[in-house]
Write an enzyme that holds these catalytic residues in place. Sequence first.
Site, PDB file in Angstrom:
ATOM      1  N   GLU B  35       0.845  -1.193   0.000  1.00 53.37           N
ATOM      2  CA  GLU B  35       0.000   0.000   0.000  1.00 53.37           C
ATOM      3  C   GLU B  35       0.878   1.240   0.000  1.00 53.37           C
ATOM      4  OE1 GLU B  35      -3.296   1.010  -0.261  1.00 53.37           O
ATOM      5  OE2 GLU B  35      -2.255   2.938  -0.136  1.00 53.37           O
ATOM      6  N   HIS B  53     -25.363  -3.209  -1.385  1.00 53.67           N
ATOM      7  CA  HIS B  53     -26.454  -3.039  -2.337  1.00 53.67           C
ATOM      8  C   HIS B  53     -27.344  -4.265  -2.439  1.00 53.67           C
ATOM      9  CE1 HIS B  53     -25.633   0.959  -3.736  1.00 53.67           C
ATOM     10  NE2 HIS B  53     -24.343   0.682  -3.832  1.00 53.67           N
ATOM     11  N   ARG B 315     -14.842   7.533  -7.674  1.00 52.36           N
ATOM     12  CA  ARG B 315     -15.078   6.162  -8.124  1.00 52.36           C
ATOM     13  C   ARG B 315     -14.073   5.825  -9.219  1.00 52.36           C
ATOM     14  NH1 ARG B 315     -19.573   9.178  -8.009  1.00 52.36           N
ATOM     15  NH2 ARG B 315     -21.362   8.599  -6.741  1.00 52.36           N
ATOM     16  N   ILE B 340     -13.146  -1.118 -10.215  1.00 48.89           N
ATOM     17  CA  ILE B 340     -14.049  -1.557  -9.142  1.00 48.89           C
ATOM     18  C   ILE B 340     -14.726  -0.334  -8.535  1.00 48.89           C
ATOM     19  CG2 ILE B 340     -14.313  -2.991  -7.094  1.00 48.89           C
ATOM     20  CD1 ILE B 340     -13.169  -4.501  -9.516  1.00 48.89           C
ATOM     21  N   SER B 342     -18.671   1.443  -7.674  1.00 51.98           N
ATOM     22  CA  SER B 342     -19.844   0.902  -7.021  1.00 51.98           C
ATOM     23  C   SER B 342     -20.429  -0.186  -7.907  1.00 51.98           C
ATOM     24  CB  SER B 342     -20.863   2.017  -6.817  1.00 51.98           C
ATOM     25  OG  SER B 342     -21.909   1.558  -6.018  1.00 51.98           O
TER      26      SER B 342
HETATM   27  C1  LIG Z   1     -18.733   8.355  -3.489  1.00 53.05           C
HETATM   28  C2  LIG Z   1     -18.668   6.853  -3.583  1.00 53.05           C
HETATM   29  C3  LIG Z   1     -19.705   6.097  -3.049  1.00 53.05           C
HETATM   30  C4  LIG Z   1     -19.674   4.709  -3.124  1.00 53.05           C
HETATM   31  N1  LIG Z   1     -20.667   4.005  -2.534  1.00 53.05           N
HETATM   32  C5  LIG Z   1     -20.620   2.645  -2.554  1.00 53.05           C
HETATM   33  C6  LIG Z   1     -21.618   1.911  -1.898  1.00 53.05           C
HETATM   34  O1  LIG Z   1     -22.497   2.475  -1.247  1.00 53.05           O
HETATM   35  N2  LIG Z   1     -21.608   0.553  -1.991  1.00 53.05           N
HETATM   36  C7  LIG Z   1     -20.636  -0.083  -2.686  1.00 53.05           C
HETATM   37  O2  LIG Z   1     -20.692  -1.294  -2.745  1.00 53.05           O
HETATM   38  N3  LIG Z   1     -19.636   0.598  -3.289  1.00 53.05           N
HETATM   39  C8  LIG Z   1     -19.604   1.943  -3.236  1.00 53.05           C
HETATM   40  N4  LIG Z   1     -18.615   2.648  -3.838  1.00 53.05           N
HETATM   41  C9  LIG Z   1     -17.549   1.922  -4.498  1.00 53.05           C
HETATM   42  C10 LIG Z   1     -16.482   1.415  -3.548  1.00 53.05           C
HETATM   43  O3  LIG Z   1     -16.119   2.419  -2.634  1.00 53.05           O
HETATM   44  C11 LIG Z   1     -15.265   1.006  -4.329  1.00 53.05           C
HETATM   45  O4  LIG Z   1     -15.670   0.052  -5.270  1.00 53.05           O
HETATM   46  C12 LIG Z   1     -14.160   0.374  -3.508  1.00 53.05           C
HETATM   47  O5  LIG Z   1     -13.881   1.142  -2.364  1.00 53.05           O
HETATM   48  C13 LIG Z   1     -12.915   0.258  -4.347  1.00 53.05           C
HETATM   49  O6  LIG Z   1     -11.926  -0.313  -3.580  1.00 53.05           O
HETATM   50  P1  LIG Z   1     -10.459  -0.494  -4.142  1.00 53.05           P
HETATM   51  O7  LIG Z   1      -9.768  -1.342  -3.162  1.00 53.05           O
HETATM   52  O8  LIG Z   1     -10.514  -0.930  -5.539  1.00 53.05           O
HETATM   53  O9  LIG Z   1      -9.868   0.971  -4.195  1.00 53.05           O
HETATM   54  P2  LIG Z   1      -9.040   1.762  -3.112  1.00 53.05           P
HETATM   55  O10 LIG Z   1      -9.721   1.776  -1.813  1.00 53.05           O
HETATM   56  O11 LIG Z   1      -8.703   3.080  -3.704  1.00 53.05           O
HETATM   57  O12 LIG Z   1      -7.740   0.918  -2.941  1.00 53.05           O
HETATM   58  C14 LIG Z   1      -6.659   1.005  -3.838  1.00 53.05           C
HETATM   59  C15 LIG Z   1      -5.413   1.215  -3.025  1.00 53.05           C
HETATM   60  O13 LIG Z   1      -4.290   1.106  -3.848  1.00 53.05           O
HETATM   61  C16 LIG Z   1      -3.295   1.983  -3.407  1.00 53.05           C
HETATM   62  N5  LIG Z   1      -2.362   2.202  -4.487  1.00 53.05           N
HETATM   63  C17 LIG Z   1      -2.569   2.872  -5.643  1.00 53.05           C
HETATM   64  N6  LIG Z   1      -1.462   2.861  -6.386  1.00 53.05           N
HETATM   65  C18 LIG Z   1      -0.536   2.165  -5.715  1.00 53.05           C
HETATM   66  C19 LIG Z   1       0.809   1.824  -5.963  1.00 53.05           C
HETATM   67  N7  LIG Z   1       1.426   2.184  -7.103  1.00 53.05           N
HETATM   68  N8  LIG Z   1       1.483   1.118  -5.044  1.00 53.05           N
HETATM   69  C20 LIG Z   1       0.879   0.741  -3.886  1.00 53.05           C
HETATM   70  N9  LIG Z   1      -0.389   1.038  -3.608  1.00 53.05           N
HETATM   71  C21 LIG Z   1      -1.095   1.733  -4.506  1.00 53.05           C
HETATM   72  C22 LIG Z   1      -4.113   3.201  -3.041  1.00 53.05           C
HETATM   73  O14 LIG Z   1      -3.415   4.047  -2.164  1.00 53.05           O
HETATM   74  C23 LIG Z   1      -5.354   2.587  -2.426  1.00 53.05           C
HETATM   75  O15 LIG Z   1      -5.257   2.477  -1.017  1.00 53.05           O
HETATM   76  C24 LIG Z   1     -18.600   4.060  -3.764  1.00 53.05           C
HETATM   77  C25 LIG Z   1     -17.561   4.817  -4.273  1.00 53.05           C
HETATM   78  C26 LIG Z   1     -17.571   6.195  -4.175  1.00 53.05           C
HETATM   79  C27 LIG Z   1     -16.430   6.981  -4.675  1.00 53.05           C
END
Ligand SMILES: Cc1cc2nc3c(=O)[nH]c(=O)nc-3n(C[C@H](O)[C@H](O)[C@H](O)COP(=O)(O)OP(=O)(O)OC[C@H]3O[C@@H](n4cnc5c(N)ncnc54)[C@H](O)[C@@H]3O)c2cc1C
Lengths: 416, 490
Positions: B35, B53, B315, B340, B342
């Site tokens: 991370e 959802h 998102r 990934i 919502s």
């Molecule tokens: C406003 C909003 C409302 C939402 N509401 C919902 C909801 O109600 N229900 C639902 O199911 N989903 C919802 N979503 C969607 C959901 O939040 C996301 O699908 C989910 O959080 C994505 O997770 P992730 O792990 O892919 O992304 P992230 O949480 O961004 O994780 C990716 C991680 O990778 C790290 N990273 C990036 N580049 C590098 C690198 N080069 N080296 C090391 N680490 C790195 C980042 O720092 C980050 O911590 C919502 C999204 C938004 C924005």
Amino acid sequence: MNTAEFDTLVIGGGASGMAAALSAAEEGWKVVIVEREEFLGGILHQCIHNGFGLHYFKEELTGPEYAERFSDMVESSKITVYLNMTIMDIMKEGDGLTVYGLSMDPGMVRFKVRAVVFANGCRERNRGNIGIPGTRPSGVFTAGLAQRLVNLEGFVPGKECVIVGSGDIGLIMARRMSWIGANVKAVVEIQPNPAGLTRNIVQCLNDFDIPLYLSHVVGKIKGKERVEGVEVIPLENGIQQPEKMFSLECDTLLLAVGLVPDNELARKIGVELNQETGGPVVDSRLMTAIEGVFACGNLLHVHDLVDFVTEESSRCGKFVSEFLIGKRPEKQYRTNPGKNVKYIVPNYYEGARENVFYMRTLIVKNNAILSVKVKGTEIYRKKLRHIQPSEMIQFSLKEEDFKLIKDKGVMEVSIE
Amino acid sequence: MKEKKFDVAIIGGGVVGAAIARKLSSYDIAAVLLEKECDVSFGVSKANSGIIHGGFHHGPGYLKSRLEVQGNRMFDQLEEELHFPFKRCGIVVAAFSEEEMKTVQQLYRNGEANKIIGLELCNRARILELEPKLNRDVVGGLYAPAGGIIEPYRFVFSLVESAVKNGVKLLTDFEVVSAQRSNDHYEIRSSTGDIIFSKWVINAAGLFADRVSSVFGAEEFRIIPRKGEEFLLGRDSSSRPEHVIFPVPGAVSKGILVIPTVEGTTMIGPTAREQESKDDFSTTEENLNKVFSSARRLIPSLSQREIITSFAGLRPALKGGDFYIGISGQQPGFIQVAGIQSPGLTAVPAIAEYVKDLLKKDGLVLTEKIDYDPSIPDLPRIRYSDNNEIDSLIKENPAFGRIVCRCESVSEAEIVAAVRNGHTTLDGVKFYTRAQMGKCQGGFCTDRIVKIISRETGMDIGSITKRGRGTYLARNRIGDFEVKDEYSRV
Ligand SMILES: Cc1cc2nc3c(=O)[nH]c(=O)nc-3n(C[C@H](O)[C@H](O)[C@H](O)COP(=O)(O)OP(=O)(O)OC[C@H]3O[C@@H](n4cnc5c(N)ncnc54)[C@H](O)[C@@H]3O)c2cc1C
Ligand SMILES: Cc1cc2nc3c(=O)[nH]c(=O)nc-3n(C[C@H](O)[C@H](O)[C@H](O)COP(=O)(O)OP(=O)(O)OC[C@H]3O[C@@H](n4cnc5c(N)ncnc54)[C@H](O)[C@@H]3O)c2cc1C
């Protein structure tokens, strides 16, 4: 769980709690103060500037000095004090009250008491309350938090500083930041008049060449990690003029945007709140609609001078004492804020004794007239040399003032 | 060094990476979670709506829809094992015209096709019975009892805690900037020059998945950030609904919702607007007003006066709108988990299963660990305990007897637990405990928390930050700055 019994429990050991406890204890009641910090004095501790006690002691003290005068008195009294204990819960039980206090030692304590005084002060309004848009960097502090960091921990929140709000706390922090070598770039005030005392404008801003932007707002916070600057927008007739926006670079933003009574606990037991003050609605004896539950100090309404906190709270202690011996007020009538008045406390008066009132006006004016009417008949009139919303107004009505009216009823206080 | 060699490296400590890490921790392999920030869940996963959802927004033609339905069902067991705040409060979609009712019927058909249980089409009386605070102009709607809400960051923290407990290595402050393939593994390098080796790599980098993909020379695609602004009302709002309230969705987003969060606050949002920047999280007054007028169409009593704070999330969307999960066709041992958006949060338990299967298919041998323990301890919290429970907690650990955050009743013991769990920034502590999340937004407790972090970690107070790099709080002491002569005190 430990249990303890007292006649009255005072929540909070600030200026207000100490005064209320002292005056109730003077009448011989068994009183306990519960304070969540490790010392008595409350907010006074972080106010290391002068300006306390001019009315009450007729001398100028710092906040901690003022606090010490009272904590010494508490120490030499019979009052029981629990420090490092937070009141978590309060409820009516039987014909008394049960209050739960949380501490490391002796753990959770259940207090059985006949009366409770809410004297737990206020808290600061923050960014969310005034909704400043923009990014979420570090470096945005409420002024009180910044004051604690500087005065109690010896830290400098930042080097280049903008302050929102020209109330006394904002002004005093402008001077404090200058004294520790920070560059205060501006104090931004939404109102067309400064909110603080004139002496503070002179001593805290003018002496340090700090610009005061009246009728301006901070429209945006900038910066990804730490604050990098703010956008300031002028107002004309209360309307934002975005095309006249200018930016100020800074690494720190202090928010001195007002205080609100810390009314969560009062709410828990079901006390009705006054929409204007944010504190409980109280009768002429500072008792809420719940038998035996009293309120005073900044928890009741935000005061600008500690001297008035002390005065009001000492009176509250006496009312508690009267309550404990079973004295109940005669019929009481509402007090209503009239023209140009923001609020008046207490929310009721009674005719057969002296009543002391605190109020705030909505306007800035020289040579104003305060007028008190009961059912349209004026019973009191007072000339005020200068009034402004930030300066609390105090007046009292004696028993004979009420003799003028045969038919008592709602009292309306107005200012012209 | 042996511990630097792994079978699987997961890039990204968001909810996706965390869920995959936990899934893999049940097998006899060496896995590492990388991370770039100083704590997990500081990306998209901290700023979203927190809704589990209900499986009716899209039909089964979408991968995201299939995973959403599957993921939703897995939450009860996850909660039992991981103790994050979760509640199946149900979802209500409110329609305000016969036109909108037609869309609601389509949603119902989607749900049926997805085999959702308990879905109900409601007439006006039924919908008002379910949710009396709704605007009286409502004509009907949909009720999805299986929908729910969670605290997303607590979910991620629990997943990671569980993964680490079962042997996954967590490396924070590790931003992957370059990678090289040699023999059967990748050499992965961080921005500060640290190196680890891994046979398989999972790209779960959220908003930066496109960048990570190109670092590895894998598929080219572009993540398009779509901003969502959200506004939070205090604990005791009288407008707080019983269910998550949705309007009838539009073409690009699910619209402005009213969400009764698990912890008792009420959230309104999110907006939906595409933008270029991946680090612009600003909110605007214009959107605040828009959000409120939309939300008031659902619940008219909502008041702007009750706002305690606001925030924005981005998102990580891909063109086409679906998830992109698959084995890279261009680089060996590289698995894409991108786009990934919502319902990512909802789908994530199923995503983890799906990715596990892909790894297997790609040749990774997965043997179940005999000593795998799916549970983590449930930390007691003052706000969930009654007075007698609190008294015994204090007897065991006196630090439960000191309140640090008065708005949310968070004790020192809870702050210490957060710090000992590795959450050493103000935001980390905030997400773990809720301290600073209440009405006063840290005005009262920030200095207290800073002192506890410093005491527990030995860090100098000046080096404590809000959320890592650059977000320092107060790094100078009185005396550090020169004071102009005429300003100095006599
Ligand atoms: C406003 C909003 C409302 C939402 N509401 C919902 C909801 O109600 N229900 C639902 O199911 N989903 C919802 N979503 C969607 C959901 O939040 C996301 O699908 C989910 O959080 C994505 O997770 P992730 O792990 O892919 O992304 P992230 O949480 O961004 O994780 C990716 C991680 O990778 C790290 N990273 C990036 N580049 C590098 C690198 N080069 N080296 C090391 N680490 C790195 C980042 O720092 C980050 O911590 C919502 C999204 C938004 C924005
Ligand atoms: C920054 C600042 C500058 C000021 N400057 C001046 C000045 O120059 N001159 C002047 O005269 N006045 C000044 N004042 C005003 C004056 O000092 C205050 O109004 C007064 O001290 C308030 O006293 P209080 O007892 O009502 O509240 P507080 O001092 O806030 O006391 C409340 C106490 O209750 C405790 N408490 C709260 N909740 C609980 C709980 N649940 N359980 C146990 N304990 C609890 C708190 O720890 C605190 O000690 C200033 C105020 C501020 C904030």
